[in-house]
Design an enzyme around this catalytic site. Structure first.
Site, PDB file in Angstrom:
ATOM      1  N   SER A   1       0.859  -1.182   0.000  1.00 41.12           N
ATOM      2  CA  SER A   1       0.000   0.000   0.000  1.00 41.12           C
ATOM      3  C   SER A   1       0.890   1.224   0.000  1.00 41.12           C
ATOM      4  O   SER A   1       1.970   1.222   0.595  1.00 41.12           O
ATOM      5  CB  SER A   1      -0.876  -0.021   1.248  1.00 41.12           C
ATOM      6  OG  SER A   1      -1.260   1.293   1.596  1.00 41.12           O
TER       7      SER A   1
ATOM      8  N   LYS B   1       1.332  -3.212   4.898  1.00 37.50           N
ATOM      9  CA  LYS B   1       0.426  -4.009   4.088  1.00 37.50           C
ATOM     10  C   LYS B   1       1.094  -4.900   3.048  1.00 37.50           C
ATOM     11  O   LYS B   1       2.048  -4.502   2.401  1.00 37.50           O
ATOM     12  CB  LYS B   1      -0.559  -3.105   3.350  1.00 37.50           C
ATOM     13  CG  LYS B   1      -1.479  -2.358   4.271  1.00 37.50           C
ATOM     14  CD  LYS B   1      -2.656  -3.196   4.672  1.00 37.50           C
ATOM     15  CE  LYS B   1      -3.719  -3.107   3.611  1.00 37.50           C
ATOM     16  NZ  LYS B   1      -4.924  -3.768   4.026  1.00 37.50           N
TER      17      LYS B   1
END
Ligand code: ARG
Length: 463
Positions: free
Chosen positions: A282, A288
């Site tokens: 991300s 992430k």
């Protein structure tokens, strides 16, 4: 793409030039140029057949073949400028042929129409791509079988309603996906049979007055046989619809698989890891690692089903025989093939690289009383009717919920509160291993059965 107006091969009866916008609006060259190889192969076979029956001379055929080969080389070298005013791949290639070899080029279209030509090209194109798709399907099947063998005895909870149901083996779970994909291959190969029939010879709609030899053309092009009815042959696209239906089922399967991979890679499940190279991060949240491939495949499923509906609606209510509507068949078909091939390729690359977190899966299987059915079956073995056994175990589970204990974590005295039929041997069946190993029959989850299924899959896949 050239836009300057070329002379139309059908211009004879027209008294004014095509409106510039209409020319662009009705052209298909932007997308049907993808079938250039099939168009050329079809033309070469047609020319050979015309020669065999005495309509073209050997020299004319030779000249047509050489001209078409040279055009193919030009296309592949990016040297052929496609012309919008020549409408489609068929007229572009034919016009180039005449530019190149002169008057003989104009003889190629004897006894044929673009209607049987295009129907033939699509079938040849699709047949080739069905074979590419099946190769990827087989590669994915093989990946699943390898993974199933590696994790034949690894335990995870099996779910119904996404609630823990009974322990199963990871190998068994992978072999479930394998079975679905085997049926997909069968469907694809079955669809291929109906793709592989030859429209050529149907001409515009009614056949032709020339003494053509369709068996010969069909043989040259590798078709199983020529189509029986000219009206049907030039007009129906059921074979493309059938293919898109098969593709939609494959994508539906991949979307189910995708959903599980997305769930399993989440922190909440943490059952498996996908290699970093199949995930992305991300731009804002540094922690992430997103399962993009499964998510995207899940999303693309809608697109493929959309194409199926597009084709069904395209054919709906079309009167016999060919209608220009049919030019709209290509984009959804091409898009379906591209999407399916891409999705299968990504999965075939990714699946063998899945690694499992056996501890997390085991821990999850210990929650949710996954061996409750085993306890009920055990009591049936001790002569309790199944319904009574179900009741006894229900009570034991309620006790476990209150005490926060799995059935296997209760001692004998605790268990005996619910039935005096319970004895020491109960612990063999309350363990996760005991539970999966007991389901030792064809279609059961026992590691032994997984390995038998792996063995028969290998035989089938000739691995
Ligand atoms: N480009 C057309 C198609 O894709 C080829 C057939 C055209 N036939 C015709 N009679 N206009 O369907």
């Amino acid at each position: 793409m050239s836009k300057e107006s070329a002379e139309k091969p059908w211009g004879g009866r027209f008294s004014e030039a095509t409106d510039a916008f209409v020319e662009e609006f009705t052209a298909s060259i932007d997308f049907d140029q993808r079938m250039y190889k099939q168009d050329i192969a079809g033309s070469k076979a047609h020319a050979s057949m015309l020669t065999k029956v005495g309509i073209l001379t050997e020299e004319e055929k030779q000249s047509i073949h050489e001209g078409l080969d040279a055009i193919q080389q030009d296309i592949e070298a990016g040297k052929l400028g496609w012309s919008v005013s020549l409408e489609d791949v068929h007229m572009n290639i034919e016009a180039r042929l005449t530019d190149r070899i002169g008057i003989t080029g104009k003889k190629l279209h004897t006894g044929r129409s673009r209607n049987d030509q295009v129907a033939t090209d699509i079938r040849l194109w699709l047949r080739e791509h069905i074979d590419f798709i099946n190769e990827e399907l087989l590669r994915l099947q093989k990946g699943l079988v390898d993974l199933a063998e590696r994790e034949a005895a690894t335990i995870l909870p099996g779910f119904t309603h996404l609630q823990v149901a009974q322990p199963i083996t990871f190998g068994h779970h992978m072999m479930a996906w394998y079975e679905m994909l085997v049926r997909d291959s069968e469907r694809l190969m079955d669809c291929r049979k109906r793709v592989n029939r030859m429209p050529l010879g149907a001409a515009a709609l009614a056949g032709t007055t020339y003494p053509i030899d369709r068996e010969y053309t069909a043989e040259l092009l590798g078709f199983d046989h020529p189509a029986n009815n000219s009206l049907d042959a030039v007009s129906d696209r059921d074979f493309a619809i059938e293919f898109c239906a098969t593709a939609s089922i494959i994508m539906m399967h991949l979307s189910r698989f995708s959903e599980e991979l997305v769930l399993w890679t989440s922190a909440q499940f943490n059952f498996i890891n996908l290699p970093d190279r199949f995930c992305t991060g991300s731009s804002i949240m540094p922690q992430k690692k997103n399962p993009d491939v499964p998510e995207l495949v899940r999303g693309k499923t809608g697109r493929v089903t959309g194409s199926l509906i597009t084709l069904l609606m395209l054919m709906k209510s079309q009167p016999l025989a060919y209608n220009k509507d049919n030019q709209e068949d290509k984009e959804p078909l091409f898009d379906t093939v591209d999407t399916l091939l891409g999705s299968l390729r990504a999965y075939a690359d990714m699946v063998p690289n899945i690694t499992v977190n056996a501890d997390a899966m085991r821990e999850a299987a210990m929650q949710g009383f996954s061996t409750a059915t085993d306890l009920a079956d055990y009591l049936v073995g001790k002569n309790l009717p199944f319904r009574d056994a179900h009741e006894v175990v229900g009570k034991a589970v309620a006790y476990g919920v209150e005490k926060q204990k799995d059935l296997s974590e209760m001692n004998l005295t605790e268990l005996q509160q619910f039935s005096s039929a319970i004895e020491k041997d109960v612990f063999n069946i309350l363990s996760l291993e005991g539970s999966v190993s007991a389901r030792n029959h064809l279609c059961g989850t026992a590691p032994k059965q997984v390995l038998l299924q792996v063995e028969s899959a290998r035989k089938k896949l000739l691995l």
